[in-house]
Design a protein around this motif. Structure first.
Motif, PDB file in Angstrom:
ATOM      1  N   ILE A   1       0.850  -1.187   0.000  1.00  0.00           N
ATOM      2  CA  ILE A   1       0.000   0.000   0.000  1.00  0.00           C
ATOM      3  C   ILE A   1       0.885   1.236   0.000  1.00  0.00           C
ATOM      4  CG2 ILE A   1      -1.778   1.291   1.235  1.00  0.00           C
ATOM      5  CD1 ILE A   1      -2.717  -1.427   2.376  1.00  0.00           C
ATOM      6  N   LEU A   2       0.708   2.044  -1.040  1.00  0.00           N
ATOM      7  CA  LEU A   2       1.475   3.282  -1.175  1.00  0.00           C
ATOM      8  C   LEU A   2       0.542   4.451  -0.893  1.00  0.00           C
ATOM      9  CD1 LEU A   2       3.175   2.000  -4.378  1.00  0.00           C
ATOM     10  CD2 LEU A   2       4.322   2.329  -2.204  1.00  0.00           C
ATOM     11  N   ASN A   3       0.639   4.976   0.304  1.00  0.00           N
ATOM     12  CA  ASN A   3      -0.239   6.067   0.738  1.00  0.00           C
ATOM     13  C   ASN A   3      -0.005   7.312  -0.098  1.00  0.00           C
ATOM     14  OD1 ASN A   3      -1.438   4.627   2.894  1.00  0.00           O
ATOM     15  ND2 ASN A   3       0.397   4.962   4.119  1.00  0.00           N
ATOM     16  N   GLY A   4      -1.099   7.924  -0.534  1.00  0.00           N
ATOM     17  CA  GLY A   4      -1.023   9.194  -1.246  1.00  0.00           C
ATOM     18  C   GLY A   4      -0.621   9.102  -2.702  1.00  0.00           C
ATOM     19  N   GLU A   5      -0.553   7.908  -3.277  1.00  0.00           N
ATOM     20  CA  GLU A   5      -0.136   7.763  -4.677  1.00  0.00           C
ATOM     21  C   GLU A   5      -1.303   7.453  -5.612  1.00  0.00           C
ATOM     22  OE1 GLU A   5       2.784   8.498  -5.824  1.00  0.00           O
ATOM     23  OE2 GLU A   5       3.762   8.737  -3.891  1.00  0.00           O
ATOM     24  N   GLY A   6      -2.537   7.518  -5.097  1.00  0.00           N
ATOM     25  CA  GLY A   6      -3.713   7.224  -5.910  1.00  0.00           C
ATOM     26  C   GLY A   6      -4.355   8.480  -6.469  1.00  0.00           C
ATOM     27  N   ASN A   7      -5.661   8.408  -6.652  1.00  0.00           N
ATOM     28  CA  ASN A   7      -6.424   9.512  -7.212  1.00  0.00           C
ATOM     29  C   ASN A   7      -6.545  10.662  -6.215  1.00  0.00           C
ATOM     30  OD1 ASN A   7      -7.109   8.239  -9.695  1.00  0.00           O
ATOM     31  ND2 ASN A   7      -8.649   7.041  -8.631  1.00  0.00           N
ATOM     32  N   TYR A   8      -6.615  11.890  -6.749  1.00  0.00           N
ATOM     33  CA  TYR A   8      -6.832  13.056  -5.906  1.00  0.00           C
ATOM     34  C   TYR A   8      -8.306  13.083  -5.495  1.00  0.00           C
ATOM     35  CZ  TYR A   8      -7.118  17.824  -4.238  1.00  0.00           C
ATOM     36  OH  TYR A   8      -7.338  18.933  -3.457  1.00  0.00           O
ATOM     37  N   ILE A   9      -8.551  13.239  -4.206  1.00  0.00           N
ATOM     38  CA  ILE A   9      -9.899  13.297  -3.665  1.00  0.00           C
ATOM     39  C   ILE A   9     -10.157  14.729  -3.214  1.00  0.00           C
ATOM     40  CG2 ILE A   9     -11.516  12.328  -1.984  1.00  0.00           C
ATOM     41  CD1 ILE A   9     -10.291  10.276  -3.989  1.00  0.00           C
ATOM     42  N   LYS A  10     -10.970  15.426  -3.983  1.00  0.00           N
ATOM     43  CA  LYS A  10     -11.191  16.854  -3.755  1.00  0.00           C
ATOM     44  C   LYS A  10     -11.738  17.136  -2.359  1.00  0.00           C
ATOM     45  CE  LYS A  10     -13.236  20.913  -5.884  1.00  0.00           C
ATOM     46  NZ  LYS A  10     -13.990  21.436  -7.011  1.00  0.00           N
ATOM     47  N   ASP A  11     -12.756  16.369  -1.913  1.00  0.00           N
ATOM     48  CA  ASP A  11     -13.358  16.662  -0.614  1.00  0.00           C
ATOM     49  C   ASP A  11     -12.424  16.392   0.559  1.00  0.00           C
ATOM     50  OD1 ASP A  11     -13.697  13.919  -1.248  1.00  0.00           O
ATOM     51  OD2 ASP A  11     -15.395  13.732   0.119  1.00  0.00           O
ATOM     52  N   LEU A  12     -11.386  15.606   0.343  1.00  0.00           N
ATOM     53  CA  LEU A  12     -10.379  15.355   1.387  1.00  0.00           C
ATOM     54  C   LEU A  12      -9.118  16.188   1.177  1.00  0.00           C
ATOM     55  CD1 LEU A  12     -10.659  11.465   1.635  1.00  0.00           C
ATOM     56  CD2 LEU A  12     -11.700  13.168   3.134  1.00  0.00           C
ATOM     57  N   ASN A  13      -9.019  16.808   0.005  1.00  0.00           N
ATOM     58  CA  ASN A  13      -7.860  17.618  -0.359  1.00  0.00           C
ATOM     59  C   ASN A  13      -6.552  16.818  -0.251  1.00  0.00           C
ATOM     60  OD1 ASN A  13      -6.645  19.946  -1.339  1.00  0.00           O
ATOM     61  ND2 ASN A  13      -6.194  20.686   0.726  1.00  0.00           N
ATOM     62  N   LYS A  14      -6.613  15.565  -0.706  1.00  0.00           N
ATOM     63  CA  LYS A  14      -5.404  14.728  -0.717  1.00  0.00           C
ATOM     64  C   LYS A  14      -5.605  13.561  -1.673  1.00  0.00           C
ATOM     65  CE  LYS A  14      -6.223  11.468   2.992  1.00  0.00           C
ATOM     66  NZ  LYS A  14      -5.638  10.864   4.171  1.00  0.00           N
ATOM     67  N   ASN A  15      -4.523  12.859  -1.944  1.00  0.00           N
ATOM     68  CA  ASN A  15      -4.572  11.690  -2.822  1.00  0.00           C
ATOM     69  C   ASN A  15      -4.932  10.445  -2.028  1.00  0.00           C
ATOM     70  OD1 ASN A  15      -3.831  13.265  -4.961  1.00  0.00           O
ATOM     71  ND2 ASN A  15      -1.776  12.477  -5.113  1.00  0.00           N
TER      72      ASN A  15
END
Length: 128
Positions: free
Chosen positions: A106-120
């Motif tokens: 699991i690579l944290n933060g390397e996926g899709n950008y989630i606008k409502d969370l303001n992070k990947n």
């Protein structure tokens, strides 16, 4: 309730929603018949991708020798960036020594950008 309590409750609610979405994503991924799906998709560079609009799930094939000794691998995949556009991303991941078929990295933060969370979201690589 003061302003700080309100902010904390909002953050807790967002975190719970994210956890619920993640659980649904993982559940959907685990229920897929991946072998049947693979027949209908073209594989390239040992990568098989599934997206759920949050996390990105990739199956990656390695050799027994690579699994036994561990190695570094470059993986190309498509993700959604901050502007909502699909972009190709390349990342180098470490395959740990002794990894087994079916295990996930699991690579944290390397996926899709989630606008409502303001992070990947996460990139989840399942070894096969």
């Amino acid at each position: 309730m003061n302003v700080n309590d309100s902010k904390i409750n909002e953050l807790l609610k967002r975190a719970q929603n994210y956890r619920n979405d993640l659980s649904k994503s993982i559940e959907q991924f685990e229920n897929l018949d991946l072998e049947e799906l693979q027949k209908s998709f073209q594989e390239g560079n040992n990568v098989f991708e599934i997206e759920d609009n949050r996390n990105i799930f990739i199956q990656y094939k390695i050799t027994k020798e690579e699994a036994n000794k561990g190695c570094m691998k470059k993986i190309k995949y498509t993700r959604i960036n901050e502007n909502g556009k699909k972009v190709t991303n390349e990342i180098e991941i470490k395959i740990p020594k002794g990894i087994q078929k079916g295990q996930e990295i699991i690579l944290n933060g390397e996926g899709n950008y989630i606008k409502d969370l303001n992070k990947n979201s996460n990139l989840i690589v399942k070894i096969r």
